[in-house]
Design a protein around this motif. Structure first.
Motif, PDB file in Angstrom:
ATOM      1  N   VAL B 291      -8.783  -3.605   2.160  1.00  0.00           N
ATOM      2  CA  VAL B 291      -9.159  -2.758   3.289  1.00  0.00           C
ATOM      3  C   VAL B 291      -8.284  -1.499   3.387  1.00  0.00           C
ATOM      4  O   VAL B 291      -8.781  -0.386   3.495  1.00  0.00           O
ATOM      5  CB  VAL B 291      -9.115  -3.565   4.602  1.00  0.00           C
ATOM      6  CG1 VAL B 291      -9.570  -2.702   5.760  1.00  0.00           C
ATOM      7  CG2 VAL B 291      -9.984  -4.814   4.481  1.00  0.00           C
ATOM      8  N   GLN B 292      -6.970  -1.735   3.291  1.00  0.00           N
ATOM      9  CA  GLN B 292      -6.046  -0.613   3.499  1.00  0.00           C
ATOM     10  C   GLN B 292      -5.909   0.297   2.279  1.00  0.00           C
ATOM     11  O   GLN B 292      -5.654   1.490   2.417  1.00  0.00           O
ATOM     12  CB  GLN B 292      -4.649  -1.127   3.886  1.00  0.00           C
ATOM     13  CG  GLN B 292      -4.599  -1.970   5.144  1.00  0.00           C
ATOM     14  CD  GLN B 292      -4.887  -1.163   6.409  1.00  0.00           C
ATOM     15  OE1 GLN B 292      -4.970   0.075   6.363  1.00  0.00           O
ATOM     16  NE2 GLN B 292      -5.095  -1.839   7.517  1.00  0.00           N
ATOM     17  N   THR B 293      -6.025  -0.307   1.078  1.00  0.00           N
ATOM     18  CA  THR B 293      -5.691   0.462  -0.105  1.00  0.00           C
ATOM     19  C   THR B 293      -6.907   0.883  -0.934  1.00  0.00           C
ATOM     20  O   THR B 293      -7.176   2.067  -1.118  1.00  0.00           O
ATOM     21  CB  THR B 293      -4.712  -0.338  -0.991  1.00  0.00           C
ATOM     22  OG1 THR B 293      -3.681  -0.838  -0.161  1.00  0.00           O
ATOM     23  CG2 THR B 293      -4.155   0.504  -2.106  1.00  0.00           C
ATOM     24  N   MET B 334       0.476   2.672  -3.875  1.00  0.00           N
ATOM     25  CA  MET B 334       0.280   1.861  -2.686  1.00  0.00           C
ATOM     26  C   MET B 334       1.360   2.120  -1.651  1.00  0.00           C
ATOM     27  O   MET B 334       2.505   2.417  -1.985  1.00  0.00           O
ATOM     28  CB  MET B 334       0.282   0.372  -3.047  1.00  0.00           C
ATOM     29  CG  MET B 334      -0.345  -0.494  -2.002  1.00  0.00           C
ATOM     30  SD  MET B 334      -0.551  -2.171  -2.624  1.00  0.00           S
ATOM     31  CE  MET B 334      -1.069  -2.988  -1.144  1.00  0.00           C
ATOM     32  N   ASP B 335       0.960   2.009  -0.405  1.00  0.00           N
ATOM     33  CA  ASP B 335       1.874   2.133   0.719  1.00  0.00           C
ATOM     34  C   ASP B 335       2.998   1.108   0.565  1.00  0.00           C
ATOM     35  O   ASP B 335       2.747  -0.048   0.198  1.00  0.00           O
ATOM     36  CB  ASP B 335       1.060   1.879   1.999  1.00  0.00           C
ATOM     37  CG  ASP B 335       1.935   1.849   3.215  1.00  0.00           C
ATOM     38  OD1 ASP B 335       2.235   2.929   3.711  1.00  0.00           O
ATOM     39  OD2 ASP B 335       2.309   0.725   3.652  1.00  0.00           O
ATOM     40  N   SER B 338       2.712  -2.119   2.733  1.00  0.00           N
ATOM     41  CA  SER B 338       1.600  -2.947   2.273  1.00  0.00           C
ATOM     42  C   SER B 338       1.979  -3.634   0.977  1.00  0.00           C
ATOM     43  O   SER B 338       1.716  -4.834   0.792  1.00  0.00           O
ATOM     44  CB  SER B 338       0.351  -2.083   2.023  1.00  0.00           C
ATOM     45  OG  SER B 338      -0.146  -1.620   3.229  1.00  0.00           O
ATOM     46  N   TYR B 339       2.599  -2.926   0.076  1.00  0.00           N
ATOM     47  CA  TYR B 339       2.965  -3.495  -1.206  1.00  0.00           C
ATOM     48  C   TYR B 339       3.959  -4.632  -1.040  1.00  0.00           C
ATOM     49  O   TYR B 339       3.851  -5.676  -1.688  1.00  0.00           O
ATOM     50  CB  TYR B 339       3.552  -2.399  -2.115  1.00  0.00           C
ATOM     51  CG  TYR B 339       3.817  -2.871  -3.518  1.00  0.00           C
ATOM     52  CD1 TYR B 339       2.756  -3.395  -4.274  1.00  0.00           C
ATOM     53  CD2 TYR B 339       5.089  -2.814  -4.085  1.00  0.00           C
ATOM     54  CE1 TYR B 339       2.973  -3.825  -5.559  1.00  0.00           C
ATOM     55  CE2 TYR B 339       5.319  -3.260  -5.381  1.00  0.00           C
ATOM     56  CZ  TYR B 339       4.248  -3.777  -6.132  1.00  0.00           C
ATOM     57  OH  TYR B 339       4.458  -4.223  -7.401  1.00  0.00           O
ATOM     58  N   ALA B 340       4.908  -4.447  -0.122  1.00  0.00           N
ATOM     59  CA  ALA B 340       5.887  -5.502   0.152  1.00  0.00           C
ATOM     60  C   ALA B 340       5.182  -6.759   0.683  1.00  0.00           C
ATOM     61  O   ALA B 340       5.470  -7.880   0.254  1.00  0.00           O
ATOM     62  CB  ALA B 340       6.913  -5.008   1.164  1.00  0.00           C
ATOM     63  N   LEU B 341       4.228  -6.572   1.604  1.00  0.00           N
ATOM     64  CA  LEU B 341       3.470  -7.707   2.156  1.00  0.00           C
ATOM     65  C   LEU B 341       2.711  -8.431   1.049  1.00  0.00           C
ATOM     66  O   LEU B 341       2.673  -9.658   0.978  1.00  0.00           O
ATOM     67  CB  LEU B 341       2.488  -7.223   3.231  1.00  0.00           C
ATOM     68  CG  LEU B 341       3.112  -6.828   4.576  1.00  0.00           C
ATOM     69  CD1 LEU B 341       2.054  -6.164   5.465  1.00  0.00           C
ATOM     70  CD2 LEU B 341       3.690  -8.050   5.267  1.00  0.00           C
ATOM     71  N   LEU B 342       2.105  -7.617   0.168  1.00  0.00           N
ATOM     72  CA  LEU B 342       1.316  -8.174  -0.931  1.00  0.00           C
ATOM     73  C   LEU B 342       2.193  -9.002  -1.858  1.00  0.00           C
ATOM     74  O   LEU B 342       1.844 -10.123  -2.231  1.00  0.00           O
ATOM     75  CB  LEU B 342       0.680  -7.015  -1.705  1.00  0.00           C
ATOM     76  CG  LEU B 342      -0.500  -7.348  -2.593  1.00  0.00           C
ATOM     77  CD1 LEU B 342      -1.664  -7.872  -1.752  1.00  0.00           C
ATOM     78  CD2 LEU B 342      -0.922  -6.113  -3.364  1.00  0.00           C
TER      79      LEU B 342
END
Lengths: 504, 366
Positions: B291-293, B334-335, B338-342
């Motif tokens: 969704v975000q990326t 990537m943000d 967001s990347y850290a969450l992923l």
């Protein structure tokens, strides 16, 4: 099995003892014809006595109908009806044999009998010429004196010893109305039969006698089976619409048969009355021979129809299962049609319509009709049996290398047999009992013989019980035979072993 | 040594009015082969067997038994069938015959053996399946396992060149499965050619030299047990062996139903009893990556395939996201958050190309 018969007898005896209780009804006294207004009447099936009575006695539409005079008299005696309306020669004879009933002193109306012919038959004028001659020379009066008289020895028919150059008359007659048309020791007897023989002699024609239910007489004329019919048949305007009548040969009257209130029952013991009934039913006029003949006819029809029906049923079943779509549809319609037709109706259709114009003996028609009827039921039964065999059985046999035909006979049929045999057994026994209706097309089977005898003895119970007993014995014998077959084909019956092998 | 071909199946198709279980089957079965046919239900495994001995004739195609076409209209079908025994799921013993008669019947009727010959052979076979003492019993007096062993003995009495087993243990009480498999295992050791439709994977792995994985109306993958069970080559085989459960969403619009997909992920988790943590991680991947990326990256006409694969066998969850357009570099584009969450939600992230040549992310979920 003895136990079964014994309990059945007890049941019947109880029923007979209870019957009079149900029939009890308050007594009325009748002085004039008008007193019968609102009374309960009875007459024979297919007569016009009910219409004629209603035109004379007010409020007389409560009618019940019986097949034989003997049944009517039984109903009168047991107080099911108040009066039995019929022609006077019949009623007088009945009263003479049954002191419990008597002819009411006032006749309902005059009546006359005639021979009936198909519309426009030339035979009618020939009959009329001879009838006129007989009337003038006193032959007719002479015949009446003989047949209505008490001297049984004079009641002998003319032998057909004339050449008969002018052809043959096919004559259908009723056989349950003594003294007009009935069956004696050696075959048909009666005033009208004697008269018909004498007329045939005058015309130099042979005559072929066929016994037929009164209700079937007009149908046999219309279907072309008969050239002339009689059976104390009243000449009425309504009947004249469908048949032609010869001039009347007998002036009769419609009378009422009523209970004789002054009759006191004799103190005859039960054993004596059974003895007398036995004598009347079996010994007089060698009637046991009639019973044996009737029994043989019943067995012949049952056996032929049973065997024929088994094969026909198998054929129908196979066509229904393996045939092409139009064949299957045809067979299904055929089966549905026949299953929804009462066998008595089918029998009459076969005799009067399908074989109406074919010269074929009624016995063969009866055998054919019952073969088809049983075949139709058997077809359904086979089919049900085959359906119970799981398709896996077929597949297993095919997978082993059996051909489809071998598969059917070695694997499917023997397993289906265990399912359809018990049903087939029931179907067959039902069919044997149903053959009792062949009297409708003048085949003299066991039931018709019992009708003939009880129309003579005016006694309903004894001949009927004897007939019931004979059917019971036949059915039980058949059941036993079929039971044995059923046990024989049960694979789990008997010792478990492998045939023709030295066991390890 | 060249192997002798026993059965050749060429372009066999079987179609019913509303379903086509076999689309195009081609294979050769050699003498001595023990083949287990596996696959999801409704993929034509039994149909293939029933086509081979013409219980259900194929709609088109040819089957040759020893070079003789059993599909030819004028062949001696019943003679060819004698070469192939068949063992059914529902046993199909002849109910009106004793056990020994069931076995003696066909040799006597079809091979012209004398009663004594058939009996002696029958008793010998009964002893090998351990049922000599039941010779005079009727089938309805036996247990399911015993019935199936008698059915095998009956088939063997015809001395077939091969035996077709149509789910021989599916109708059995689980405690009776072993005794039937044992008999089949012995036959395999004696070198009998067999084609076995089965759901018993361990048995299939042990006893067979070949496995047919059937799917999509064909023999989807044909290989040794090692290949099929350890290293399946094709995707559907892998799903079947790993007992994979799938969830797939295709997104082709910017204004897709976001809530519905989130809800579907929750439902998927509930259905297969996944841990709340895994479900949360799947939601994170969906939100952060899809969704975000990727959606904003794809612009006005997105084309995205989001797929969850859960293997019941290894209890692992994998998410595959295929997308059209140029490859997206996670680490660079990537943000950060967001990347850290992923990263946090997954154990590994790989990129690949799909069979259609689209870019794909493969993420193993924690």
């Amino acid at each position: 099995m003895q136990k079964k018969i014994f309990s059945l007898l007890i049941f019947l005896a109880t029923l007979l003892t209870l019957l009079p209780c149900f029939a009890a009804n308050e007594e009325k006294s009748f002085k004039t014809l008008n007193d019968f207004s609102g009374a309960r009447f009875s007459t024979l099936n297919g007569t016009v006595a009910d219409k004629l009575t209603q035109s004379v006695i007010p409020n007389s539409d409560n009618f019940v109908y019986y097949y034989t005079v003997a049944d009517g008299i039984m109903a009168l005696k047991s107080n099911k009806v108040d009066a039995f309306v019929l022609d006077d020669p019949i009623c007088r004879l009945a009263a003479a044999r049954n002191p419990e009933v008597m002819v009411f002193h006032e006749p309902v109306m005059p009546d006359q009998y005639g021979f009936a012919f198909p519309k426009g038959s030339p035979l009618r004028n020939k009959f009329n010429t001879v009838l006129r001659k007989f009337s003038e020379d006193g032959t007719l009066q002479n015949l009446r004196d003989i047949w209505l008289g008490a001297d049984e020895s004079k009641k002998v028919l003319l032998k057909q010893d004339w050449p008969g150059k002018n052809g043959t008359i096919r004559y259908y007659h009723d056989y349950l109305v003594e003294p007009i048309v009935y069956v004696g020791a050696d075959g048909p007897l009666g005033l009208e039969i004697d008269l018909a023989l004498r007329i045939a002699k005058e015309l130099d024609m042979k005559i072929e006698l066929t016994k037929c239910e009164f209700g079937g007489l007009i149908a046999s004329l219309q279907s072309g089976k008969a050239d002339v019919v009689s059976g104390s048949m009243s000449i009425t305007e309504e009947r004249k619409k469908s048949v032609d009548f010869a001039d009347s040969h007998y002036k009769a009257a419609l009378v009422l048969l009523v209970r004789n209130d002054s009759y006191v029952a004799s103190n005859e013991s039960f054993i004596d009355s059974v003895k007398a009934s036995f004598e009347k039913t079996f010994i007089v006029e060698n009637r046991w021979k009639l019973i044996v003949d009737g029994l043989l006819v019943t067995i012949l029809i049952s056996a032929c129809a049973g065997i024929g029906g088994l094969f026909l049923g198998f054929l129908l079943c196979m066509l229904k299962r393996e045939g092409s779509k139009p064949v299957r549809n045809f067979i299904n319609t055929f089966i549905r049609l026949l299953k929804s037709t009462p066998i008595v109706v089918f029998l009459m259709i076969a005799y009067y319509i399908i074989f109406g114009s074919v010269n074929i003996s009624a016995l063969w028609v009866a055998i054919l009709a019952f073969t088809i009827n049983f075949g139709v039921y058997a077809a359904e039964t086979y089919s049900t049996g085959l359906d119970t065999v799981d398709n896996g059985q077929r597949e297993a046999a095919l997978a082993l290398g059996y051909t489809p035909k071998q598969t059917f006979w070695k694997v499917i049929f023997p397993q289906a047999a265990r399912h359809f045999l018990p049903i087939l057994k029931g179907d067959f026994i039902a069919m044997v009992k149903e053959t009792s209706i062949v009297g409708y097309i003048s085949v003299q089977d066991l039931t018709m013989v019992s009708d003939i005898i009880h129309s003579r003895t005016m006694e309903a119970f004894f001949p009927l019980l004897v007939t019931a007993m004979i059917y019971l014995i036949i059915a039980n014998m058949l059941t036993t035979v079929l039971d044995i077959i059923e046990i024989k084909i049960d694979p789990k019956h008997g010792k478990r072993t492998v045939k023709g092998v030295k066991m390890q | 040594m060249t192997k002798q071909a026993l059965i050749k199946i060429s372009h066999v198709c079987k179609a019913y009015p509303n379903v086509t279980p076999l689309k195009d089957v081609n294979t050769t079965i050699y003498k001595g082969d023990v083949i287990s046919v596996i696959g999801p239900s409704g993929t034509g495994k039994s149909t293939l067997l029933r086509c081979i001995n013409m219980m259900d004739p194929p709609t088109s195609g040819d089957i040759y038994i020893n070079d003789e076409a059993i599909t030819a209209p004028n062949c001696q079908l019943h003679l060819l069938r004698r070469k192939m025994g068949m063992v059914f799921q529902s046993f199909n013993l002849f109910n009106h015959k004793t056990v020994i008669e069931n076995i003696m019947m066909a040799p006597m009727d079809l091979l012209g053996k004398s009663a004594q010959e058939a009996y002696d052979k029958g008793m010998e076979l009964l002893r090998t399946v351990g049922l000599a003492d039941k010779a005079l019993n009727f089938p309805d007096e036996l247990s399911g396992g015993q019935k199936q062993r008698v059915a095998i003995a009956r088939t063997l009495a015809m001395e077939p060149e091969m035996i077709l087993f149509d789910e021989p243990t599916s109708a059995l009480d689980p405690t009776k499965v072993g005794e039937v498999l044992e008999v089949i295992r012995e036959l395999a050791q004696k070198g009998m050619t067999m084609l076995i439709v089965t759901h018993e994977m361990n048995f299939a792995k042990d006893v067979s030299n070949r496995i047919f994985y059937m799917d999509q109306g064909e023999i989807y993958e044909d290989g040794t047990p090692e290949q099929i069970f350890e290293h399946p080559q094709r995707e559907l085989t892998r799903h079947f062996i790993m007992r994979t459960k799938l969830m797939e969403e295709i997104i082709t619009s910017k204004d897709f139903d976001f809530i519905a997909i989130r809800n579907n992920i929750d439902q998927f988790g509930k259905k297969y009893l996944l841990s709340p943590k895994s479900v949360h991680n799947m939601q994170v991947v969906f939100e952060e990556l899809c969704v975000q990326t990727l959606l904003p990256y794809q612009g006005e006409a997105p084309n995205l395939q989001f797929r969850i694969e859960y293997s019941d066998k290894t209890n692992s969850i994998q998410i595959r996201i295929a997308y059209s357009g140029k490859a997206f570099e996670l680490e660079e584009d990537m943000d950060m958050i967001s990347y850290a969450l992923l990263k946090n939600a997954t154990t590994s992230i790989k990129t690949a190309l799909t069979e259609n040549g689209e870019n794909e992310f493969i993420l193993d979920i924690k």
